[in-house]
Design an enzyme around this catalytic site. Sequence first.
Site, PDB file in Angstrom:
ATOM      1  N   SER A   1     -27.973 -30.041  50.671  1.00 36.91           N
ATOM      2  CA  SER A   1     -27.009 -30.439  51.709  1.00 36.91           C
ATOM      3  C   SER A   1     -25.583 -29.976  51.425  1.00 36.91           C
ATOM      4  CB  SER A   1     -27.019 -31.966  51.855  1.00 36.91           C
ATOM      5  OG  SER A   1     -28.274 -32.419  52.315  1.00 36.91           O
TER       6      SER A   1
ATOM      7  N   GLU B   1       0.793  -1.220   0.000  1.00 36.85           N
ATOM      8  CA  GLU B   1       0.000   0.000   0.000  1.00 36.85           C
ATOM      9  C   GLU B   1       0.835   1.285   0.000  1.00 36.85           C
ATOM     10  OE1 GLU B   1      -3.023   0.538  -0.430  1.00 36.85           O
ATOM     11  OE2 GLU B   1      -4.178  -1.244   0.073  1.00 36.85           O
TER      12      GLU B   1
END
Length: 742
Positions: free
Chosen positions: A322, A64
């Site tokens: 429990s 680029e």
Amino acid sequence: MTTIVMTLDTLYPVDLQSRSLSQAVLAEDGTILRTFADDNGVWRYPITLEQISPNYLEALLTYEDQYFYSHPGINPAALTRAAWLWLRNGHIVSGGSTLTMQVARIRYPEARTIAAKLKEIVRALQLEWHYSKDDILTYYLNHAPFGGTIEGVQAAAFSYFGHSAEHLTDAQAALLAVLPQAPSFYRPDRHPERARQARDKLMHRLVELGQWSLAQFNDAALEDVQANTIPRYQTAPLLARRLVNRHQNQNIQTFIQAQWQRQVEGLLRGYVRGIGQQVSAAALVVDNDSGKVRVYAGSADFEDDKRFAYVDMVQAIRSPGSTLKPFIYGMALDQGLIHSASLLMDVPLRFGDYQPDNFNGGFSGPVSVTTALQKSLNIPAVQVMERLKPVYFFLQMKQAGIELQLPGDARPNLAVALGGVGTRLEDLVYAYTSLGNKGKARSLRFSTTDKEGQQPLLSEGAAWIIRKILLDNEANVAGLAVKTGTSYGFRDAWAIAVSQHYTLGVWIGRPDGTPMPGHYGQVTAVPLLNLIFQRLNDQRPAPSMPESVTETDVCWPQGEWVKHGCEQLKHAYVLDHTIPTTWYSTLARQRAFVGADFLYWQAKDSGLRVTPDCRVPATPQTVTVWPAPLEHWLSPEWQRDSRIPAWDSRCQSPGILPQQSALQIRGIDDQDAFQIRQDQNIQMDLYAQGGDGPFYWFLNGILLPDSSRRIQLKDLSSGIYQLTLMDQSGETDRIEFNVLVR
């Protein structure tokens, strides 16, 4: 000229304000668990220069903008070449744009005209004036188009390759470098061959410019272009949503072990299908050493709305059944109230107006702390809770960071021991980490933003003893200390466990609270827990016994070390050399002079029992007795009638005598109701618990002829009956029951 430029810059300022960001929740290894688009449905994830693979930056700048770090925002030579090509061909062939110009176009999009190009050039110069090169490049990395609703290199890497841009291969880096030039045309999931050609063209250029070797090109060219559709990430979805709600506009790094997470989600999905409709499940796996959450499954199947998939049962308030019992016993150890072999009473006991039952409805008689915890017996747990005090237990749990929710304005009571409180799976798992961390509960860490922490819950010795008891339970898988729980009405099935390295928790039930008859912790939750444990491959040895714990033998019924007259020898783990004696009743009915040594006076001539002031020659005798509530469960030679002589008629006094326990009627309970067919011959066997004989039984005010500890009632007609019991000291107990003969 400078004045004009500065004026324009003031009138038309530029910035690099980021667009709204998407979020990704990541596993510990960086793989994606779940992704969230921004408010416009665009996928855009933040990334910095330091987080991106260097080979991508190399490919991007080569393709680029080779002179990005040296030009002032525009490349005059590139612009001149682009203009010449446009004039010669009559259309735009090359835009001549630098990365800075592309950033300006992304930040301030306009139709592609000559005027727009001139604005783009000016804005590029302005950006270079106000921002660093790294700022401009970072903006490009986060906002460049990559096809459809995908923007930014991180979103592209996640969407097309399933991993972060930090781990791009050479071929992937080249493909993403070229893709923004024509994202729809080169989109790899739709046009893989076009994408390959564009990628390979860039890689050739990298070789020509000397950035890559030919061997590097050949290796990269062998890699296929990713041609799959964009994946849908839905691993640990409820954890991901929870974290996204807490952390805005950032990617979130968790400690989830991705492979385990997927395996557990698959286990839960298949497991609940065999239980029933609308049943869900949840599971947690936590590292004991760090608190890192390795597995978080909040529901059984996130795709099945019939199972309330959207409800996170890791955070839901439920009755724990429990599962709190280990901490009752652990705190009692720390308070010096018990040791591992303390004698407890699994018999019908009334604690004020509270009379609990066991889960299976039966009773075992005399049991140790170890047996009571391993079998999850209810009545012994309540007996210990009564001594420990429910308020103390509640506050100790809260101080450690474990929230127990009581209904309304209720105060902690004995029912807390059996699940009469609300809590969450994550709170239970947090509490159980103390058993694998020397008594200190580890704070659960869901993401890297969560700090390490721990809170003392039990002493190291108490935690070791409780874990040892659970480990030695034959019902559990080797190496796994498991405790189960089932809430009232079979609404919740729990299994919480500690291995050497991990704490695991499983919940199964219906999120709407509908019962699951026949499903409880041991048969429903434990098998799933074991399947999860098999995936962890954690078979390290248990920790060595701490110095605060010693092994010794104690005697029953005394509960302590006795040199002579030991009736039952029990092996015990003792904390801090504390060996408390046996409790002979509940606190609510405790009497004076209660203990294992029963003193009475015996006539020398008859051998019968007399009062101390009887005018016959007598000698004091001491015998060992068991707690009176256990009488019905003891062998005959250990019962009081076998050890204490009957009263001598010459010296039988109703005066106040030493008592071992308050008097109670046993065999039926107050307000019981019975339906009897006329052809049935029903016989009720009743007995007196505690007190001293002889016993006086009154049925509806009429004295019955039998004065022994045990009586039988039979041939009863329909009606309401009141049964009263009185012993020789005047102690009384009374119950009512109803009989209906059909």
